[in-house]
Design a protein around this motif. Sequence first.
Motif, PDB file in Angstrom:
ATOM      1  N   UNK A 182       1.513   8.150  -7.661  1.00  0.00           N
ATOM      2  CA  UNK A 182       1.829   6.807  -7.176  1.00  0.00           C
ATOM      3  C   UNK A 182       1.253   5.729  -8.098  1.00  0.00           C
ATOM      4  N   UNK A 183       0.078   5.973  -8.659  1.00  0.00           N
ATOM      5  CA  UNK A 183      -0.498   5.035  -9.628  1.00  0.00           C
ATOM      6  C   UNK A 183       0.368   4.977 -10.878  1.00  0.00           C
ATOM      7  N   UNK A 184       0.865   6.126 -11.347  1.00  0.00           N
ATOM      8  CA  UNK A 184       1.759   6.131 -12.506  1.00  0.00           C
ATOM      9  C   UNK A 184       3.013   5.298 -12.239  1.00  0.00           C
ATOM     10  N   UNK A 185       3.478   5.331 -11.009  1.00  0.00           N
ATOM     11  CA  UNK A 185       4.707   4.618 -10.653  1.00  0.00           C
ATOM     12  C   UNK A 185       4.464   3.132 -10.418  1.00  0.00           C
ATOM     13  N   UNK A 186       3.424   2.797  -9.643  1.00  0.00           N
ATOM     14  CA  UNK A 186       3.192   1.405  -9.237  1.00  0.00           C
ATOM     15  C   UNK A 186       2.149   0.670 -10.075  1.00  0.00           C
ATOM     16  N   UNK A 187       1.306   1.404 -10.779  1.00  0.00           N
ATOM     17  CA  UNK A 187       0.257   0.784 -11.574  1.00  0.00           C
ATOM     18  C   UNK A 187      -1.128   1.022 -10.977  1.00  0.00           C
ATOM     19  N   UNK A 188      -2.124   0.899 -11.818  1.00  0.00           N
ATOM     20  CA  UNK A 188      -3.516   1.199 -11.450  1.00  0.00           C
ATOM     21  C   UNK A 188      -4.017   0.350 -10.280  1.00  0.00           C
ATOM     22  N   UNK A 189      -3.455  -0.827 -10.102  1.00  0.00           N
ATOM     23  CA  UNK A 189      -3.930  -1.726  -9.048  1.00  0.00           C
ATOM     24  C   UNK A 189      -3.757  -1.148  -7.641  1.00  0.00           C
ATOM     25  N   UNK A 218       0.843  -1.177   0.000  1.00  0.00           N
ATOM     26  CA  UNK A 218       0.000   0.000   0.000  1.00  0.00           C
ATOM     27  C   UNK A 218       0.887   1.239   0.000  1.00  0.00           C
ATOM     28  N   UNK A 219       0.865   2.041  -1.068  1.00  0.00           N
ATOM     29  CA  UNK A 219       1.624   3.293  -1.073  1.00  0.00           C
ATOM     30  C   UNK A 219       1.050   4.269  -0.047  1.00  0.00           C
ATOM     31  N   UNK A 220       1.938   4.997   0.610  1.00  0.00           N
ATOM     32  CA  UNK A 220       1.537   5.944   1.639  1.00  0.00           C
ATOM     33  C   UNK A 220       2.380   7.200   1.495  1.00  0.00           C
ATOM     34  N   UNK A 221       1.721   8.353   1.394  1.00  0.00           N
ATOM     35  CA  UNK A 221       2.419   9.635   1.337  1.00  0.00           C
ATOM     36  C   UNK A 221       1.956  10.472   2.516  1.00  0.00           C
ATOM     37  N   UNK A 222       2.893  11.116   3.188  1.00  0.00           N
ATOM     38  CA  UNK A 222       2.585  11.924   4.364  1.00  0.00           C
ATOM     39  C   UNK A 222       3.180  13.311   4.169  1.00  0.00           C
ATOM     40  N   UNK A 223       2.316  14.316   4.108  1.00  0.00           N
ATOM     41  CA  UNK A 223       2.743  15.702   3.980  1.00  0.00           C
ATOM     42  C   UNK A 223       2.507  16.403   5.308  1.00  0.00           C
TER      43      UNK A 223
END
Length: 72
Positions: A29-36, A1-6
């Motif tokens: 993140x979708x561009x990097x890891x894929x639509x899934x 699960x990608x997680x970004x914290x600002x």
Amino acid sequence: MPFANFKMPQAALSRAQKEELVHRTTDLLVDYFGEAVRPYTMVLIEEVPDGGYGRADEVFVVPEAYRARDGA
């Protein structure tokens, strides 16, 4: 699960800017890891109150002129 914290100064972004940040970060993140990963991507925007952050012995406070206005 990608997680970004600002971490942002409180009142630095409007609600619309926060929504845009969530959408654009998710797209990145979708561009990097894929639509899934889209349904599992978490973006957290934490607002730090004035005086709750600093650098080199200087405590920061956001000047009124730089505070976001919702609807702006």
